[in-house]
Write a protein that holds these residues in place. Structure first.
Motif, PDB file in Angstrom:
ATOM      1  N   ILE A 251       1.112  -0.760   0.201  1.00  0.00           N
ATOM      2  CA  ILE A 251      -0.116  -1.128  -0.125  1.00  0.00           C
ATOM      3  C   ILE A 251       1.254   1.079   0.194  1.00  0.00           C
ATOM      4  O   ILE A 251       0.784   1.964  -0.991  1.00  0.00           O
ATOM      5  N   ALA A 255      -0.053   2.863  -3.251  1.00  0.00           N
ATOM      6  CA  ALA A 255      -1.118   3.996  -3.731  1.00  0.00           C
ATOM      7  C   ALA A 255      -1.431   4.554  -4.029  1.00  0.00           C
ATOM      8  O   ALA A 255      -2.098   5.564  -4.773  1.00  0.00           O
ATOM      9  N   TYR A 258      -1.279   4.436  -7.366  1.00  0.00           N
ATOM     10  CA  TYR A 258      -2.883   3.997  -7.600  1.00  0.00           C
ATOM     11  C   TYR A 258      -4.077   5.585  -7.978  1.00  0.00           C
ATOM     12  O   TYR A 258      -4.647   5.645  -9.172  1.00  0.00           O
ATOM     13  N   ASN A 274      -3.955  12.007   2.005  1.00  0.00           N
ATOM     14  CA  ASN A 274      -3.935  11.223   2.912  1.00  0.00           C
ATOM     15  C   ASN A 274      -2.725  10.923   3.547  1.00  0.00           C
ATOM     16  O   ASN A 274      -2.838   9.569   4.542  1.00  0.00           O
ATOM     17  N   TRP A 325     -10.008  -3.686   2.430  1.00  0.00           N
ATOM     18  CA  TRP A 325      -9.248  -2.894   1.269  1.00  0.00           C
ATOM     19  C   TRP A 325      -9.800  -2.833   0.023  1.00  0.00           C
ATOM     20  O   TRP A 325      -9.817  -2.319  -1.266  1.00  0.00           O
ATOM     21  N   VAL A 329     -10.376   0.425  -3.224  1.00  0.00           N
ATOM     22  CA  VAL A 329      -9.676   0.006  -4.784  1.00  0.00           C
ATOM     23  C   VAL A 329     -10.445   0.002  -6.227  1.00  0.00           C
ATOM     24  O   VAL A 329     -10.733  -0.119  -7.098  1.00  0.00           O
ATOM     25  N   SER A 337     -13.378   6.653  -1.993  1.00  0.00           N
ATOM     26  CA  SER A 337     -12.119   6.076  -1.577  1.00  0.00           C
ATOM     27  C   SER A 337     -11.394   6.657  -0.671  1.00  0.00           C
ATOM     28  O   SER A 337     -10.381   5.891   0.200  1.00  0.00           O
ATOM     29  N   LEU A 341     -10.434   4.558   2.503  1.00  0.00           N
ATOM     30  CA  LEU A 341      -9.152   4.673   3.635  1.00  0.00           C
ATOM     31  C   LEU A 341      -9.183   4.862   4.567  1.00  0.00           C
ATOM     32  O   LEU A 341      -7.956   3.948   5.554  1.00  0.00           O
ATOM     33  N   LEU A 408      -3.789  -4.585  -7.015  1.00  0.00           N
ATOM     34  CA  LEU A 408      -3.103  -3.978  -5.362  1.00  0.00           C
ATOM     35  C   LEU A 408      -4.388  -5.059  -4.345  1.00  0.00           C
ATOM     36  O   LEU A 408      -4.036  -5.119  -3.354  1.00  0.00           O
TER      37      LEU A 408
END
Length: 434
Positions: A251, A255, A258, A274, A325, A329, A337, A341, A408
């Motif tokens: 991740i 991540a 992604y 994040n 998870w 994704v 998302s 997360l 992922l």
């Protein structure tokens, strides 16, 4: 039903100056370790590191994986075997922090892929001198009842460091990634100077002095490793940790690529959001993990249950993390998302403190036990490299190249499930340490 004996109300946990200093040093180490994934984007942008040094996904996976792991694993075993001596522990921690900072400062001088490999190898070595120190300090300086919460407090450095690395990636788009490196490297030198002043050990206070590191003056790594691994439950926990680290590091490495690729209109927002998710949600989860683990362990001791209460936390957290998870994704929007997360971090990141607490209590070779735990973290760096090599390749039985989203999602969730099953197994084995 037999009731547990009454006990005085526990005092609120307050970390010492030494623990705060060690946690700050570890947070800087984690920031330096995870900085590279946030400075590299696919496809590259004018402000990304790989705009000047062209990298393939496989090369990036190698840098994030084996490029860091090789010397990190070797160094973790060595430093783990010698840091039972408080003077060695402090000097190796400060030296590792100084070296890590200098390597971040020279990162902008790299001209090609091989320069980056050299910096990553040495960064792995420098970080290996830092990783075992905090947990062995806790084992030597904290009472048994304090260790879960102390371990969890120290483990928050992983999330603080990851959050700062994410913010650094966002800042790089404005001030340039080179200036970000200069700032992080310079801050590390200041943190090392502060650590040299505040890190101290308790001496001669009974159970607080040297509880996890008997015979620390004797250096025989092979025999010490054999002793630590002689316990079946301990071996199971190391294997579970390998899968759990693999999920988290995959991740951490992929991540950003992604999310920035999937939601290109939210690149700036992603860096900030994040950072908050990783640091705040991770910190809350780690803290709760230590508190819940402590209460479960005491409940088990009072009632004589056949399940090690500490293993409930990583087992359940890993299982829930793997389930959530898949939706992270597969989220239909950026906002969904990010919300998922946050939930994933809240349920999954509680495992660190309870796991380290068990490993430290299962042997007198606390430094070696922590070194081996750090080695599992290093070996798990292979997982992001494998994913990088597989992305874009046509898998057996399919005519469609593997996409990052699928690799992922399935890879991380699979590692989570394997970790959950192994943690559960460790908790139910007969030869557990109480």
């Amino acid at each position: 039903m037999r009731l547990p004996p009454s006990a005085p109300r526990a005092q609120a946990f307050r970390p010492s100056n030494s623990l705060v200093s060690l946690t700050t040093i570890s947070a800087h180490s984690q920031t330096s370790r995870y900085l590279l994934p946030y400075l590299i984007t696919f496809p590259s942008t004018p402000t990304s590191l790989n705009a000047s040094i062209q990298l393939t996904s496989a090369e990036y996976g190698l840098l994030a994986g084996l490029g860091f792991t090789t010397l990190f694993c070797i160094g973790s075993l060595y430093f783990g075997s010698i840091i039972g001596d408080p003077k060695v522990r402090k000097s190796s921690t400060i030296a590792g922090t100084v070296l890590t900072s200098l390597l971040v400062l020279v990162l902008p001088l790299c001209d090609n892929f091989y320069d980056l490999v050299a910096v990553r190898l040495l960064t792995g070595l420098a970080c290996s001198a830092i990783s075992p120190a905090g947990y062995t300090w806790i084992s030597d300086n904290c009472d048994k009842d304090e260790q879960e919460e102390s371990n969890s407090f120290f483990s928050t450095s992983v999330y603080i460091g990851g959050g700062l690395a994410s913010l650094a990636g966002g800042a790089a788009t404005g001030v340039g990634w080179e200036n970000v490196c200069y700032a992080i490297g310079g801050a590390g030198l200041g943190i090392a100077a502060a650590g040299s002043k505040y890190i101290t050990d308790i001496e001669g206070e009974g159970d607080k002095a040297g509880v996890g590191n008997e015979d620390s003056g004797r250096l025989n790594i092979a025999e010490d490793i054999q002793e630590v691994l002689s316990d079946r439950t301990t071996r199971t926990i190391y294997l579970a940790s390998l899968f759990r680290f693999s999920a988290g590091l995959t991740i951490g490495v992929w991540a950003a690529t992604y999310f920035k690729g999937s939601y290109p209109d939210f690149v700036a927002e992603y860096s900030a959001i994040n950072a908050v998710i990783v640091s705040v949600a991770g910190l809350i989860s780690a803290s709760l993990g230590g508190t819940i683990s402590k209460r479960l362990r005491k409940f088990e001791e009072d009632y004589g249950r056949a399940f090690d209460g500490r293993m409930w936390v990583p087992a359940v957290g890993s299982a829930l993390g793997g389930a959530v998870w898949l939706f992270v994704v597969g989220g239909g929007s950026f906002q969904a998302s990010m919300a998922l997360l946050t939930l994933e971090y809240l349920v999954a990141e509680s495992w660190f403190g309870p796991t380290v607490s068990y490993l430290q209590s299962s042997t007198t070779k606390g430094g070696v036990a922590q070194g081996l735990f750090t080695v599992t973290a290093g070996l798990s760096n292979i997982a992001p490299g494998i994913l990088g090599a597989l992305v874009g390749t046509v898998m057996l039985g399919s005519d469609v190249p593997l996409q990052l989203q699928d690799g992922l999602g399935l890879g991380v969730s699979g590692c989570y499930v394997a970790a959950a099953l192994l943690f559960w197994k460790a908790g139910t084995e007969q030869n557990k340490i109480l």
